[in-house]
Every structure is written in C-alpha cells, then in structure tokens.
Motif scaffolding. Structure first.
Motif, PDB file in Angstrom:
ATOM      1  N   MET A 120       0.850  -1.183   0.000  1.00  0.00           N
ATOM      2  CA  MET A 120       0.000   0.000   0.000  1.00  0.00           C
ATOM      3  C   MET A 120       0.891   1.240   0.000  1.00  0.00           C
ATOM      4  O   MET A 120       1.902   1.289   0.684  1.00  0.00           O
ATOM      5  N   LYS A 121       0.494   2.231  -0.746  1.00  0.00           N
ATOM      6  CA  LYS A 121       1.273   3.467  -0.796  1.00  0.00           C
ATOM      7  C   LYS A 121       1.183   4.213   0.526  1.00  0.00           C
ATOM      8  O   LYS A 121       0.149   4.203   1.197  1.00  0.00           O
ATOM      9  N   ILE A 122       2.280   4.880   0.867  1.00  0.00           N
ATOM     10  CA  ILE A 122       2.347   5.620   2.131  1.00  0.00           C
ATOM     11  C   ILE A 122       1.245   6.684   2.190  1.00  0.00           C
ATOM     12  O   ILE A 122       0.606   6.857   3.221  1.00  0.00           O
ATOM     13  N   LYS A 123       0.997   7.396   1.107  1.00  0.00           N
ATOM     14  CA  LYS A 123      -0.025   8.454   1.134  1.00  0.00           C
ATOM     15  C   LYS A 123      -1.382   7.885   1.544  1.00  0.00           C
ATOM     16  O   LYS A 123      -2.106   8.505   2.321  1.00  0.00           O
ATOM     17  N   ALA A 124      -1.714   6.698   1.064  1.00  0.00           N
ATOM     18  CA  ALA A 124      -2.999   6.083   1.409  1.00  0.00           C
ATOM     19  C   ALA A 124      -3.066   5.754   2.902  1.00  0.00           C
ATOM     20  O   ALA A 124      -4.135   5.847   3.511  1.00  0.00           O
ATOM     21  N   LEU A 125      -1.938   5.384   3.513  1.00  0.00           N
ATOM     22  CA  LEU A 125      -1.920   5.083   4.941  1.00  0.00           C
ATOM     23  C   LEU A 125      -2.254   6.305   5.787  1.00  0.00           C
ATOM     24  O   LEU A 125      -2.809   6.182   6.869  1.00  0.00           O
ATOM     25  N   PHE A 126      -1.890   7.495   5.310  1.00  0.00           N
ATOM     26  CA  PHE A 126      -2.156   8.720   6.054  1.00  0.00           C
ATOM     27  C   PHE A 126      -3.649   8.969   6.225  1.00  0.00           C
ATOM     28  O   PHE A 126      -4.070   9.551   7.219  1.00  0.00           O
ATOM     29  N   GLY A 127      -4.446   8.554   5.260  1.00  0.00           N
ATOM     30  CA  GLY A 127      -5.864   8.876   5.327  1.00  0.00           C
ATOM     31  C   GLY A 127      -6.047  10.382   5.373  1.00  0.00           C
ATOM     32  O   GLY A 127      -5.519  11.103   4.541  1.00  0.00           O
ATOM     33  N   HIS A 128      -6.741  10.873   6.386  1.00  0.00           N
ATOM     34  CA  HIS A 128      -7.003  12.313   6.527  1.00  0.00           C
ATOM     35  C   HIS A 128      -5.959  13.019   7.394  1.00  0.00           C
ATOM     36  O   HIS A 128      -6.143  14.168   7.754  1.00  0.00           O
ATOM     37  N   ARG A 129      -4.858  12.363   7.732  1.00  0.00           N
ATOM     38  CA  ARG A 129      -3.854  12.955   8.621  1.00  0.00           C
ATOM     39  C   ARG A 129      -2.784  13.768   7.884  1.00  0.00           C
ATOM     40  O   ARG A 129      -1.829  14.222   8.488  1.00  0.00           O
ATOM     41  N   LEU A 130      -2.928  13.953   6.576  1.00  0.00           N
ATOM     42  CA  LEU A 130      -1.991  14.758   5.790  1.00  0.00           C
ATOM     43  C   LEU A 130      -2.793  15.925   5.221  1.00  0.00           C
ATOM     44  O   LEU A 130      -3.415  15.833   4.175  1.00  0.00           O
TER      45      LEU A 130
ATOM     46  N   GLN B  51       2.498  18.246   1.149  1.00  0.00           N
ATOM     47  CA  GLN B  51       2.267  16.806   1.078  1.00  0.00           C
ATOM     48  C   GLN B  51       3.387  16.107   0.306  1.00  0.00           C
ATOM     49  O   GLN B  51       3.892  15.073   0.736  1.00  0.00           O
ATOM     50  N   LYS B  52       3.786  16.699  -0.803  1.00  0.00           N
ATOM     51  CA  LYS B  52       4.881  16.144  -1.610  1.00  0.00           C
ATOM     52  C   LYS B  52       6.175  16.069  -0.797  1.00  0.00           C
ATOM     53  O   LYS B  52       6.877  15.051  -0.812  1.00  0.00           O
ATOM     54  N   MET B  53       6.490  17.137  -0.065  1.00  0.00           N
ATOM     55  CA  MET B  53       7.732  17.169   0.707  1.00  0.00           C
ATOM     56  C   MET B  53       7.702  16.137   1.840  1.00  0.00           C
ATOM     57  O   MET B  53       8.710  15.473   2.110  1.00  0.00           O
ATOM     58  N   VAL B  54       6.573  15.976   2.508  1.00  0.00           N
ATOM     59  CA  VAL B  54       6.457  14.982   3.575  1.00  0.00           C
ATOM     60  C   VAL B  54       6.657  13.587   2.993  1.00  0.00           C
ATOM     61  O   VAL B  54       7.428  12.777   3.521  1.00  0.00           O
ATOM     62  N   LEU B  55       5.981  13.289   1.889  1.00  0.00           N
ATOM     63  CA  LEU B  55       6.077  11.958   1.295  1.00  0.00           C
ATOM     64  C   LEU B  55       7.484  11.680   0.770  1.00  0.00           C
ATOM     65  O   LEU B  55       8.012  10.571   0.950  1.00  0.00           O
TER      66      LEU B  55
ATOM     67  N   LYS C  57      10.736   1.071   6.146  1.00  0.00           N
ATOM     68  CA  LYS C  57       9.286   0.838   6.056  1.00  0.00           C
ATOM     69  C   LYS C  57       8.588   0.924   7.411  1.00  0.00           C
ATOM     70  O   LYS C  57       7.495   1.461   7.513  1.00  0.00           O
ATOM     71  N   ASP C  58       9.206   0.396   8.488  1.00  0.00           N
ATOM     72  CA  ASP C  58       8.536   0.413   9.789  1.00  0.00           C
ATOM     73  C   ASP C  58       8.326   1.838  10.287  1.00  0.00           C
ATOM     74  O   ASP C  58       7.270   2.162  10.835  1.00  0.00           O
ATOM     75  N   ILE C  59       9.303   2.715  10.076  1.00  0.00           N
ATOM     76  CA  ILE C  59       9.139   4.120  10.475  1.00  0.00           C
ATOM     77  C   ILE C  59       8.122   4.802   9.569  1.00  0.00           C
ATOM     78  O   ILE C  59       7.265   5.547  10.036  1.00  0.00           O
ATOM     79  N   GLN C  60       8.169   4.525   8.258  1.00  0.00           N
ATOM     80  CA  GLN C  60       7.188   5.100   7.333  1.00  0.00           C
ATOM     81  C   GLN C  60       5.770   4.764   7.780  1.00  0.00           C
ATOM     82  O   GLN C  60       4.906   5.641   7.853  1.00  0.00           O
ATOM     83  N   GLU C  61       5.532   3.497   8.074  1.00  0.00           N
ATOM     84  CA  GLU C  61       4.185   3.068   8.449  1.00  0.00           C
ATOM     85  C   GLU C  61       3.754   3.651   9.789  1.00  0.00           C
ATOM     86  O   GLU C  61       2.602   4.061   9.948  1.00  0.00           O
ATOM     87  N   PHE C  62       4.673   3.711  10.763  1.00  0.00           N
ATOM     88  CA  PHE C  62       4.321   4.301  12.055  1.00  0.00           C
ATOM     89  C   PHE C  62       3.942   5.765  11.892  1.00  0.00           C
ATOM     90  O   PHE C  62       2.916   6.219  12.408  1.00  0.00           O
ATOM     91  N   ILE C  63       4.764   6.513  11.169  1.00  0.00           N
ATOM     92  CA  ILE C  63       4.500   7.940  10.980  1.00  0.00           C
ATOM     93  C   ILE C  63       3.183   8.141  10.220  1.00  0.00           C
ATOM     94  O   ILE C  63       2.346   8.954  10.611  1.00  0.00           O
ATOM     95  N   ALA C  64       2.966   7.367   9.160  1.00  0.00           N
ATOM     96  CA  ALA C  64       1.761   7.535   8.340  1.00  0.00           C
ATOM     97  C   ALA C  64       0.484   7.188   9.100  1.00  0.00           C
ATOM     98  O   ALA C  64      -0.576   7.717   8.786  1.00  0.00           O
ATOM     99  N   THR C  65       0.570   6.325  10.097  1.00  0.00           N
ATOM    100  CA  THR C  65      -0.640   5.918  10.810  1.00  0.00           C
ATOM    101  C   THR C  65      -0.821   6.602  12.170  1.00  0.00           C
ATOM    102  O   THR C  65      -1.888   6.472  12.770  1.00  0.00           O
TER     103      THR C  65
END
Length: 127
Positions: free
Chosen positions: A1-11, A18-22, A30-38
């Motif tokens: 799943m793309k990181i942007k999709a994990l953010f949902g409404h939190r971005l 948004q581009k700079m964060v992504l 990946k583990d830090i990406q997923e933690f931050i995105a969720t």
C-alpha cells in the motif's frame, strides 16, 4: 500500500507540503514510514483557506501533530526535508514538549541534538 494512502485524513495542507512529507518519508525504513503515516498528523496552510480546526477526538492517544509553517515551506527543499526528518525524530524518539510540563533548557537542548542526529542518520548528511 502506498504511504499516502496510509495517512488517510492525517496529511492536511497544500500539495507542496504533502509532496515534501512523502519524499522525506521515502528516506526512512518501512517500519518508520508506516508508524509515521498511521500515527502522525502533518498540517500546513491550504492554498484556499486561512485556518484549520482539529476536534479533540481527532487526535487520539499515541497520535501526534506536526505543523509545518508557511515560512518553512518557502525554504529550499533541503531545509524542508531536514526539518520534517527532525520533527519525525522527536516523535520516534518519544520526546515530549514543554507544553503542560516544564523542561529544563538542558533537557530541551538534548532532545534537539537527538532529533538532529536522527535526521542526519536517515538523510545521510555529512557535517
């Protein structure tokens, strides 16, 4: 799943933020990406709005908010990326801020140094 999709409404903010964060998150494992995105909200100004409101129940336990100012987003991409990585460091390292509980200047200084080391580690900055 793309990181942007994990953010949902939190971005929340303009497309450049948004581009700079992504792009910054791509530099982390990946583990830090997923933690931050969720668990982390990123908020900046919108192109078509002056303000933004979060309800109290939107930020739950173990969720974090990182605000990126318009002034930061006018800086060069390297500075923006560094600042985002530094703020992610505060979250991942479990730092607290002095809102509601005072911290000594020494505590604050050490947290800032730790967040800088964290950003340097993932951005591979040579000093």
């Amino acid at each position: 799943m793309k990181i942007k999709a994990l953010f949902g409404h939190r971005l929340q903010g303009n497309k450049f933020m948004q581009k700079m964060v992504l792009q910054t998150l791509e530099k982390f494992p990946k583990d830090i990406q997923e933690f931050i995105a969720t668990h982390v909200w990123f908020v900046s100004s919108f192109e078509d709005g002056w303000a933004f409101t979060l309800r109290g129940d939107e930020l739950k336990k173990n969720e974090y908010l990182i605000f990126l100012s318009d002034e930061l987003l006018k800086e060069n991409p390297g500075q923006i990326t560094w600042t985002i990585a530094h703020e992610i460091g505060h979250v991942v390292l479990g730092h607290r801020n002095s809102i509601g509980k005072l911290q000594t200047k020494k505590e604050i200084s050490e947290q800032e140094k730790e967040a800088d080391r964290f950003a340097k580690k993932y951005l591979q900055v040579v000093s």
